[in-house]
Write an enzyme that holds these catalytic residues in place. Structure first.
Site, PDB file in Angstrom:
ATOM      1  CB  SER A  17      -0.971  -0.024   1.185  1.00  0.00           C
ATOM      2  OG  SER A  17      -1.892   1.033   1.111  1.00  0.00           O
ATOM      3  CG  HIS A  18       0.308   3.768   3.370  1.00  0.00           C
ATOM      4  ND1 HIS A  18      -0.505   2.677   3.579  1.00  0.00           N
ATOM      5  CD2 HIS A  18       0.729   4.163   4.592  1.00  0.00           C
ATOM      6  CE1 HIS A  18      -0.566   2.426   4.880  1.00  0.00           C
ATOM      7  NE2 HIS A  18       0.173   3.307   5.515  1.00  0.00           N
TER       8      HIS A  18
ATOM      9  CG  ASP B   1      -2.317   4.261  -1.626  1.00  0.00           C
ATOM     10  OD1 ASP B   1      -3.120   4.188  -2.576  1.00  0.00           O
ATOM     11  OD2 ASP B   1      -2.263   3.413  -0.711  1.00  0.00           O
TER      12      ASP B   1
ATOM     13  CG  ASP C 104      -2.760  -0.421  -2.657  1.00  0.00           C
ATOM     14  OD1 ASP C 104      -2.674   0.712  -2.159  1.00  0.00           O
ATOM     15  OD2 ASP C 104      -3.474  -1.316  -2.165  1.00  0.00           O
TER      16      ASP C 104
ATOM     17  CG  ASP D 153      -5.799   1.221  -1.001  1.00  0.00           C
ATOM     18  OD1 ASP D 153      -4.887   2.067  -0.908  1.00  0.00           O
ATOM     19  OD2 ASP D 153      -5.874   0.208  -0.268  1.00  0.00           O
ATOM     20  NE  ARG D 154      -3.907   3.714   2.932  1.00  0.00           N
ATOM     21  CZ  ARG D 154      -3.650   3.665   4.227  1.00  0.00           C
ATOM     22  NH1 ARG D 154      -3.391   4.784   4.879  1.00  0.00           N
ATOM     23  NH2 ARG D 154      -3.636   2.519   4.880  1.00  0.00           N
TER      24      ARG D 154
ATOM     25  CE  LYS E 190      -7.327   1.757   2.299  1.00  0.00           C
ATOM     26  NZ  LYS E 190      -7.532   0.469   2.975  1.00  0.00           N
TER      27      LYS E 190
END
Length: 545
Positions: A113-114, A279, A281, A283-284, A378
């Site tokens: 992710s982030h 981010d 991947d 999703d944010r 998300k």
């Protein structure tokens, strides 16, 4: 195809966290480490082998090598078909969409992710199930239990690398492999949700400018296809659009601390009208106006209040949900709309049952994540398109929309203080100290306010009745203020202690204060409750958002 049954030994540290298993790249590159975890997935969730498996990741370092290993293991474990993202790239929300649109059995998503990437950065593996969402605790617990006793794994041996850089179909033994274009499929899905014609008119106009920072992460190709190719935005709309294995040596976390170019543009002279980022991947999301930051909690509330302006929600909202630490701004909107608002633990998987059961259509977390029932994750770019649709419909600036919202619903002043990389025992001592005080806090005065309740948050899922306990320690004040303490599950080393502070204000003259200043009494009370300098050895948090 030859299949090898490889003798291995269990690893004791393969318990998936909030969003899968995240470790340093060097740990995943240990002999047998990735293979053990993948074998544990196949054995703990055999349904994954009975249908189509979606596979891809955010392009971080080790992504391409891991894909080849997983393909060989999938073939050896009798998976029928795998759909791989072109060049191995697949955003998390696009993976969720592919599962649902193709009727797949699930997805293995390679991402942290982030978190930072590169050889010295982080890597991650996450399982999503047939509804498109993250695997529930019952499955991740089974994966962990299997990983602790695993002695062998199965892998196809002597096979060449599968070409993932061209759209085509092939086979590995009896397993069919299709390299697919998730970008086009995702863009088509967005076209069914938003008024792209209206957004395109805004982006092509001479009175509106925007910047989108893809952070050299997976969202770049998606943003280019939608914003540039389909909507006609100028080429300089995108910043850092090319996915890189190390994210350009930067942290792919969409907040003001890690989006220097975007921040300088939006807070400089002659700023664009709108700024956004996603981010690692995809999703944010981060939402900005000229010299103006929209908190994720406010963003969720504003989306709920304005959902009727978006084609996908023309029939209204049945309900909304937020994670417990997320501010209560959306609760106020839900009450005004006469719809339920559910409070869940942190982790997108907890929204899944509510979405599948039709109880909610919109949900979000304070950690820069918002989405709807269009997928079960998300979705950063979806949130950006929602805001663009909103700007096109209301013909107001970002700041005007937010300030109108505060005047109508009040303002939830909100901040999060993170103490990162703590020794785990020290972090647990802080939580234990606070937990010991909970029963004595109601009725006391802290920060000049009276404590109404104090508890250890537990959640009963209204759909299946399952109970999830120990999800954060809450101190709730009369008037709606809160202090929440929680240990995060998204890091790779040590422990992260997160402290969430919130205070609700409705007086028109109290809507333009600086949050850290207004919340200072509550912040100081939180520090005293946890004896943070004494137990953590830190005199201030590492990150304030």
């Amino acid at each position: 195809m030859d299949i090898s049954v490889v003798t291995t030994r269990p690893f004791t540290d393969q318990r998936p966290g909030t969003s899968g298993l995240r470790k340093r790249v060097r740990q995943f590159r240990q002999p047998h480490y990735l293979e053990n975890f993948i074998q544990s997935i196949f054995e703990a969730h055999p349904g994954l082998c009975e249908g189509e498996l979606i596979l891809g990741g955010d392009g971080r370092f080790h992504n391409r090598e891991a894909i080849q290993t997983i393909l060989r293991m999938a073939a050896a474990n009798d998976v029928k078909k795998v759909a791989v993202g072109h060049a191995g790239l697949l955003s998390t929300p696009a993976a969720s969409h592919l599962i649902r649109s193709r009727g797949a059995a699930g997805a293995i998503i390679l991402s942290a992710s982030h978190n930072a990437g590169g050889p010295e950065g982080d890597f991650g593996v996450k399982l999503n199930t047939a509804n498109g969402g993250p695997a529930p605790a019952s499955i991740t617990d089974a994966i962990f239990e299997r990983s602790k006793v695993l002695t062998h794994y199965r892998i196809a041996s002597g096979t060449p690398h599968v070409d993932i850089d061209h759209l085509h179909s092939t086979h590995l033994g009896e397993m069919s492999i299709e390299v697919v274009d998730p970008v086009g499929a995702y863009a088509d899905h967005m076209a069914a949700l938003f008024d792209l014609e209206r957004i395109g008119e805004l982006l092509r106009s001479d009175y509106f400018r925007m910047r989108f920072d893809a952070m050299h992460a997976v969202t770049g190709p998606y943003a280019e296809e939608i914003l540039i190719n389909r909507l006609g935005a100028p080429g300089d709309t995108l910043l850092r659009a090319e996915p890189l294995a190390d994210f350009g040596g930067r942290h792919p976390d969409p907040n003001l601390a890690h989006t220097r170019e975007l921040r300088e543009a939006l807070y400089g002279r002659n700023p664009p009208d709108f700024g956004a980022a996603s981010d690692g991947d995809g999703d944010r999301n981060l939402i900005l106006g000229p010299h103006f930051f929209v908190t994720p909690s406010d963003s969720l509330a504003i989306m709920a209040a304005n959902a009727h302006l978006i084609p996908a929600f023309s029939d209204g909202l049945k309900g909304v949900a937020r994670s417990m630490p997320t501010s209560q701004a959306v609760d106020v909107v839900a009450e005004a709309l006469g719809i339920p608002c559910f409070e869940t633990p942190t982790g997108w998987k907890f929204f899944g049952n509510l979405l599948d059961d039709g109880r909610i259509r919109l949900c979000g977390e304070e950690s820069f994540g918002t989405s709807s029932d269009h997928v079960r994750e998300k979705d950063g770019l979806w949130a950006v398109l929602f805001w663009l649709n909103l700007l096109a419909a209301r013909r107001q600036s970002v700041e005007e929309i937010v300030r109108d919202h505060w005047r109508d619903y009040g303002r939830h002043y909100y901040t999060r203080h993170d103490y990162e990389g703590l020794d785990t025992s020290r972090a647990e001592q802080v939580m234990a100290r606070i937990g010991e005080q909970l029963s004595s806090l109601p009725g006391q005065s802290l920060a000049g306010m009276r404590v109404a309740e104090a508890d250890d948050f537990a959640y009963r899922d209204p759909v299946d009745g399952s109970v999830t306990e120990h999800q954060g320690l809450r101190v709730l004040f009369e008037g709606g203020a809160r202090i929440v303490f929680r240990l995060s599950g998204t890091g790779t080393e040590g422990a992260t202690l997160r402290i969430y502070i919130e205070q609700y204000e409705t007086h028109p003259e109290h809507l333009d204060r600086e949050p850290q200043e207004l919340l200072r009494p509550l912040i100081e009370a939180a520090v005293r409750l946890g004896d943070l300098p004494g137990l953590t050895g830190r005199d201030k948090p590492d990150v304030i958002t």
